[in-house]
Design a protein around this motif. Sequence first.
Motif, PDB file in Angstrom:
ATOM      1  N   MET A  76      13.471  23.251  21.880  1.00  0.00           N
ATOM      2  CA  MET A  76      12.956  22.212  22.771  1.00  0.00           C
ATOM      3  C   MET A  76      14.136  21.437  23.351  1.00  0.00           C
ATOM      4  O   MET A  76      15.126  21.203  22.658  1.00  0.00           O
ATOM      5  CB  MET A  76      12.067  21.248  21.985  1.00  0.00           C
ATOM      6  N   GLU A  77      14.005  21.040  24.631  1.00  0.00           N
ATOM      7  CA  GLU A  77      15.113  20.287  25.228  1.00  0.00           C
ATOM      8  C   GLU A  77      14.628  19.425  26.381  1.00  0.00           C
ATOM      9  O   GLU A  77      13.595  19.704  26.989  1.00  0.00           O
ATOM     10  CB  GLU A  77      16.198  21.251  25.718  1.00  0.00           C
ATOM     11  N   ILE A  78      15.396  18.373  26.646  1.00  0.00           N
ATOM     12  CA  ILE A  78      15.128  17.540  27.804  1.00  0.00           C
ATOM     13  C   ILE A  78      15.260  18.422  29.048  1.00  0.00           C
ATOM     14  O   ILE A  78      16.282  19.082  29.231  1.00  0.00           O
ATOM     15  CB  ILE A  78      16.117  16.354  27.845  1.00  0.00           C
ATOM     16  N   ALA A  79      14.211  18.441  29.860  1.00  0.00           N
ATOM     17  CA  ALA A  79      14.203  19.293  31.057  1.00  0.00           C
ATOM     18  C   ALA A  79      14.966  18.560  32.165  1.00  0.00           C
ATOM     19  O   ALA A  79      14.398  17.772  32.912  1.00  0.00           O
ATOM     20  CB  ALA A  79      12.764  19.581  31.478  1.00  0.00           C
ATOM     21  N   THR A  80      16.242  18.836  32.275  1.00  0.00           N
ATOM     22  CA  THR A  80      17.104  18.073  33.185  1.00  0.00           C
ATOM     23  C   THR A  80      16.748  18.302  34.651  1.00  0.00           C
ATOM     24  O   THR A  80      17.066  17.478  35.497  1.00  0.00           O
ATOM     25  CB  THR A  80      18.581  18.448  32.963  1.00  0.00           C
ATOM     26  N   LYS A  81      16.076  19.419  34.963  1.00  0.00           N
ATOM     27  CA  LYS A  81      15.776  19.744  36.365  1.00  0.00           C
ATOM     28  C   LYS A  81      14.363  19.335  36.786  1.00  0.00           C
ATOM     29  O   LYS A  81      13.998  19.468  37.946  1.00  0.00           O
ATOM     30  CB  LYS A  81      15.992  21.244  36.607  1.00  0.00           C
ATOM     31  N   ASP A  82      13.563  18.837  35.827  1.00  0.00           N
ATOM     32  CA  ASP A  82      12.190  18.401  36.130  1.00  0.00           C
ATOM     33  C   ASP A  82      12.158  16.901  36.410  1.00  0.00           C
ATOM     34  O   ASP A  82      12.894  16.150  35.770  1.00  0.00           O
ATOM     35  CB  ASP A  82      11.259  18.645  34.923  1.00  0.00           C
ATOM     36  N   PRO A  83      11.269  16.440  37.308  1.00  0.00           N
ATOM     37  CA  PRO A  83      11.134  14.995  37.497  1.00  0.00           C
ATOM     38  C   PRO A  83      10.716  14.298  36.202  1.00  0.00           C
ATOM     39  O   PRO A  83       9.860  14.806  35.472  1.00  0.00           O
ATOM     40  CB  PRO A  83      10.053  14.861  38.577  1.00  0.00           C
ATOM     41  N   LEU A  84      11.343  13.191  35.901  1.00  0.00           N
ATOM     42  CA  LEU A  84      11.168  12.393  34.673  1.00  0.00           C
ATOM     43  C   LEU A  84      11.715  13.092  33.420  1.00  0.00           C
ATOM     44  O   LEU A  84      11.630  12.533  32.330  1.00  0.00           O
ATOM     45  CB  LEU A  84       9.709  11.974  34.441  1.00  0.00           C
ATOM     46  N   ASN A  85      12.260  14.279  33.565  1.00  0.00           N
ATOM     47  CA  ASN A  85      12.959  14.961  32.461  1.00  0.00           C
ATOM     48  C   ASN A  85      12.188  14.970  31.141  1.00  0.00           C
ATOM     49  O   ASN A  85      12.714  14.557  30.106  1.00  0.00           O
ATOM     50  CB  ASN A  85      14.335  14.312  32.237  1.00  0.00           C
ATOM     51  N   PRO A  86      10.927  15.457  31.152  1.00  0.00           N
ATOM     52  CA  PRO A  86      10.194  15.553  29.879  1.00  0.00           C
ATOM     53  C   PRO A  86      10.864  16.582  28.965  1.00  0.00           C
ATOM     54  O   PRO A  86      11.688  17.377  29.429  1.00  0.00           O
ATOM     55  CB  PRO A  86       8.809  16.046  30.309  1.00  0.00           C
ATOM     56  N   ILE A  87      10.505  16.546  27.686  1.00  0.00           N
ATOM     57  CA  ILE A  87      10.969  17.613  26.794  1.00  0.00           C
ATOM     58  C   ILE A  87      10.071  18.832  27.023  1.00  0.00           C
ATOM     59  O   ILE A  87       8.850  18.714  27.136  1.00  0.00           O
ATOM     60  CB  ILE A  87      10.916  17.166  25.312  1.00  0.00           C
ATOM     61  N   LYS A  88      10.700  20.001  27.134  1.00  0.00           N
ATOM     62  CA  LYS A  88       9.936  21.244  27.245  1.00  0.00           C
ATOM     63  C   LYS A  88      10.650  22.303  26.407  1.00  0.00           C
ATOM     64  O   LYS A  88      11.779  22.095  25.962  1.00  0.00           O
ATOM     65  CB  LYS A  88       9.823  21.690  28.700  1.00  0.00           C
ATOM     66  N   GLN A  89       9.987  23.421  26.204  1.00  0.00           N
ATOM     67  CA  GLN A  89      10.632  24.506  25.467  1.00  0.00           C
ATOM     68  C   GLN A  89      11.467  25.343  26.425  1.00  0.00           C
ATOM     69  O   GLN A  89      11.022  25.689  27.528  1.00  0.00           O
ATOM     70  CB  GLN A  89       9.597  25.385  24.749  1.00  0.00           C
ATOM     71  N   ASP A  90      12.685  25.660  26.006  1.00  0.00           N
ATOM     72  CA  ASP A  90      13.579  26.472  26.830  1.00  0.00           C
ATOM     73  C   ASP A  90      12.961  27.856  27.045  1.00  0.00           C
ATOM     74  O   ASP A  90      12.300  28.402  26.153  1.00  0.00           O
ATOM     75  CB  ASP A  90      14.933  26.586  26.117  1.00  0.00           C
ATOM     76  N   VAL A  91      13.182  28.395  28.244  1.00  0.00           N
ATOM     77  CA  VAL A  91      12.648  29.710  28.598  1.00  0.00           C
ATOM     78  C   VAL A  91      13.805  30.602  29.026  1.00  0.00           C
ATOM     79  O   VAL A  91      14.652  30.196  29.813  1.00  0.00           O
ATOM     80  CB  VAL A  91      11.633  29.593  29.763  1.00  0.00           C
ATOM     81  N   LYS A  92      13.882  31.804  28.449  1.00  0.00           N
ATOM     82  CA  LYS A  92      14.888  32.783  28.875  1.00  0.00           C
ATOM     83  C   LYS A  92      14.162  34.073  29.240  1.00  0.00           C
ATOM     84  O   LYS A  92      13.401  34.601  28.430  1.00  0.00           O
ATOM     85  CB  LYS A  92      15.892  33.058  27.734  1.00  0.00           C
ATOM     86  N   LYS A  93      14.389  34.531  30.474  1.00  0.00           N
ATOM     87  CA  LYS A  93      13.752  35.767  30.957  1.00  0.00           C
ATOM     88  C   LYS A  93      12.234  35.715  30.799  1.00  0.00           C
ATOM     89  O   LYS A  93      11.603  36.684  30.352  1.00  0.00           O
ATOM     90  CB  LYS A  93      14.330  36.993  30.234  1.00  0.00           C
ATOM     91  N   GLY A  94      11.667  34.561  31.127  1.00  0.00           N
ATOM     92  CA  GLY A  94      10.209  34.421  31.102  1.00  0.00           C
ATOM     93  C   GLY A  94       9.596  34.241  29.727  1.00  0.00           C
ATOM     94  O   GLY A  94       8.387  34.109  29.591  1.00  0.00           O
ATOM     95  N   LYS A  95      10.428  34.249  28.682  1.00  0.00           N
ATOM     96  CA  LYS A  95       9.913  34.112  27.315  1.00  0.00           C
ATOM     97  C   LYS A  95      10.349  32.779  26.708  1.00  0.00           C
ATOM     98  O   LYS A  95      11.483  32.342  26.903  1.00  0.00           O
ATOM     99  CB  LYS A  95      10.430  35.249  26.433  1.00  0.00           C
ATOM    100  N   LEU A  96       9.441  32.172  25.955  1.00  0.00           N
ATOM    101  CA  LEU A  96       9.774  30.936  25.254  1.00  0.00           C
ATOM    102  C   LEU A  96      10.892  31.210  24.250  1.00  0.00           C
ATOM    103  O   LEU A  96      10.893  32.252  23.583  1.00  0.00           O
ATOM    104  CB  LEU A  96       8.549  30.397  24.518  1.00  0.00           C
ATOM    105  N   ARG A  97      11.816  30.283  24.141  1.00  0.00           N
ATOM    106  CA  ARG A  97      12.990  30.534  23.310  1.00  0.00           C
ATOM    107  C   ARG A  97      12.855  29.915  21.915  1.00  0.00           C
ATOM    108  O   ARG A  97      12.495  28.748  21.771  1.00  0.00           O
ATOM    109  CB  ARG A  97      14.220  29.967  24.013  1.00  0.00           C
ATOM    110  N   TYR A  98      13.119  30.720  20.920  1.00  0.00           N
ATOM    111  CA  TYR A  98      13.164  30.279  19.525  1.00  0.00           C
ATOM    112  C   TYR A  98      14.528  30.649  18.966  1.00  0.00           C
ATOM    113  O   TYR A  98      15.060  31.710  19.283  1.00  0.00           O
ATOM    114  CB  TYR A  98      12.070  30.970  18.692  1.00  0.00           C
ATOM    115  N   VAL A  99      15.067  29.776  18.133  1.00  0.00           N
ATOM    116  CA  VAL A  99      16.335  30.092  17.471  1.00  0.00           C
ATOM    117  C   VAL A  99      16.009  30.858  16.198  1.00  0.00           C
ATOM    118  O   VAL A  99      15.153  30.451  15.410  1.00  0.00           O
ATOM    119  CB  VAL A  99      17.111  28.783  17.175  1.00  0.00           C
TER     120      VAL A  99
END
Length: 283
Positions: A76-99
């Motif tokens: 999960m991360e602050i969405a720096t490119k979204d208005p109001l920068n909500p927290i969202k889950q990082d997406v890589k190649k269309g898939k939700l990212r898990y460590v």
Amino acid sequence: SGASRMRSAGSRRAAAMAGYSVEERAAPHSLEYRLFFKDASGRYISPFHDIPIYADAGKNVFNMVVEVPRWTNAKMEIATKDPLNPIKQDVKKGKLRYVANVFPHKGYIWNYGAIPQTWEDPGHKDENTGCCGDNDPIDVCEIGSKVCSRGEVIKVKVLGTLALIDEGETDWKIIAINVEDPEADNYNNINDVRRMKPGYLEATVDWFRRYKVPDGKPENQFAFNGEFKDKDFAVKVIKSTHEHWKALIAKKTDGGEINCTNLTVSDSPFCCSQACAKATVDA
């Protein structure tokens, strides 16, 4: 403002923390999931731009926005490119990212998040590492005993920093402790972590070195041979990223795709009304 929780209809969660609260939209672990922030008076704000960097400037106590609670895996991360920068889950190649779990660790081994009003400028070459910034707020690993909740805003005492070189970018990791931790008074510098939690700093380097390997990436590198720098050094790095943020929010630096919409930085050309912020969340 303890961890009192109110659960209301659907997926809206409000938790009173340091005067801030959060509201969920859509289901966690979905591409649409967003966690929006409100201030003490219930106005929508950006956690990136509107929460002050300092909780207590005189004592070098900083605010930290918790993105990933300890032992969890969703990136999960602050969405720096979204208005109001909500927290969202990082997406890589269309898939939700898990460590991945890197043996013997389970998920993130600290409460992980960011210091607001900081920015690692990708156009600025760091004099210490020779690499440019990673285009995000500065990252924090909070080592206290409490498992925080996503979106919690806590006050932290800075202890030191590790300079990760992540795919050629400078990505500082600040080591800090929640000032409300029962042991907080015993931690004043990086060596106290070594003394009080033997093996934790080594585990931290190990974790950052290897966490991308399960995704087929090479091991990460570090500046300074993977040595931790002390508190004074860390504070200096945070202050320099705060200066880069100031230039970003004043439009003195071109932030590219970064969304600088804010409600409290009065001299910023990106300052917007509460009506505009509410429309963003409602949408």
